[in-house]
Write an enzyme that holds these catalytic residues in place. Structure first.
Site, short mmCIF file in Angstrom:
data_model
loop_
_atom_site.label_atom_id
_atom_site.label_comp_id
_atom_site.label_asym_id
_atom_site.label_seq_id
_atom_site.Cartn_x
_atom_site.Cartn_y
_atom_site.Cartn_z
N GLN A 1 3.10 9.94 1.12
CA GLN A 1 4.38 9.22 1.10
C GLN A 1 5.20 9.54 -0.14
OE1 GLN A 1 2.44 5.22 2.07
NE2 GLN A 1 4.44 5.05 3.03
N GLY B 1 0.83 -1.20 0.00
CA GLY B 1 0.00 0.00 0.00
C GLY B 1 0.86 1.25 0.00
N HIS C 1 -2.53 7.35 7.02
CA HIS C 1 -1.55 8.27 6.41
C HIS C 1 -2.21 9.57 5.97
CE1 HIS C 1 2.35 6.31 6.14
NE2 HIS C 1 1.82 5.19 5.68
N CYS D 1 5.91 -0.20 7.10
CA CYS D 1 5.57 0.97 6.27
C CYS D 1 6.77 1.33 5.42
CB CYS D 1 5.20 2.14 7.19
SG CYS D 1 4.78 3.63 6.31
N LEU D 2 6.53 1.63 4.15
CA LEU D 2 7.62 2.00 3.24
C LEU D 2 8.31 3.29 3.70
CD1 LEU D 2 5.93 1.23 -0.20
CD2 LEU D 2 7.69 -0.13 0.96
N HIS E 1 -4.28 1.26 7.47
CA HIS E 1 -2.94 1.85 7.52
C HIS E 1 -2.81 3.04 6.55
CE1 HIS E 1 1.62 1.33 7.71
NE2 HIS E 1 1.47 2.11 6.68
N GLU E 2 -3.29 2.83 5.31
CA GLU E 2 -3.14 3.89 4.30
C GLU E 2 -4.05 5.08 4.60
OE1 GLU E 2 -0.59 3.57 2.60
OE2 GLU E 2 -0.35 1.44 3.01
NI NI Z 1 2.69 3.31 5.49
#
Ligand code: NI
Length: 173
Positions: free
Chosen positions: A51, A46, A142, A96-97, A138-139
């Site tokens: 991000q 995701g 963000h 998380c990226l 999660h997304e």
């Molecule tokens: Ni993330």
């Protein structure tokens, strides 16, 4: 399409609330195309627009439960998403990226239904379970400027996570 740079924890953009998308134009399509490519390249499940440095309510999620040969068809594009229903509970690891190498245990709903618009502004609903439900939560966090670390009750490095998994596998054998 182009790869975009993934913003890392510490950058204030990750703590800001994103604005709704109001124009479903070429610029949005370019953003979505780039986010798809960036997600696949980073081997993530995701990615949210902040991000990649864009404070708009845009998310892409890789739904690995969707049966298709074409990975492109597994990507769900969510514009202005909101959670309209959730049920059950799951407890598990999340990463998380934007927070590379750190994992945390987070409680999330087992099933989540999201209402969103597609890249042309058409409203639709999608339900995800398991990892996909976790990813939706999660997304969407963000988009509110929140990272999973705030919800995690335990944080682990990749090495610690590997050790834990190895121990659990032994326990099951
Ligand atoms: Ni993330």
């Amino acid at each position: 399409m182009a790869l975009r740079n993934i913003v890392k924890e510490g950058d204030p953009i990750l703590t800001k609330k994103c604005r709704p998308v109001t124009e479903f134009n070429d610029r949005l399509h370019q953003l979505l195309d780039d986010m798809r490519q960036t997600l696949l390249e980073a081997d993530g499940v995701g990615l949210a627009a902040p991000q990649v440095g864009v404070l708009r309510r845009v998310v892409v999620v890789l739904d690995i439960n969707r049966e298709t040969e074409n990975v492109d068809e597994q990507i769900i594009e969510l514009v202005n998403p909101e959670i309209i229903a959730s049920s059950g509970e799951q407890y598990g690891t999340e990463g998380c990226l934007s927070v590379p190498g750190i994992y945390g245990f987070v409680t999330r709903p087992e099933e989540v239904t999201v209402r969103a618009q597609d890249r042309f502004g058409k409203t639709f609903e999608v339900t995800g379970t398991g990892l996909t439900a976790r990813c939706f939560c999660h997304e969407l966090d963000h988009l509110e400027g929140h990272l999973f670390k705030e919800l995690a009750d335990k944080l682990l490095t990749a090495e610690e996570l590997d050790e834990l998994m190895a121990r659990e596998a032994e326990g099951e054998a």
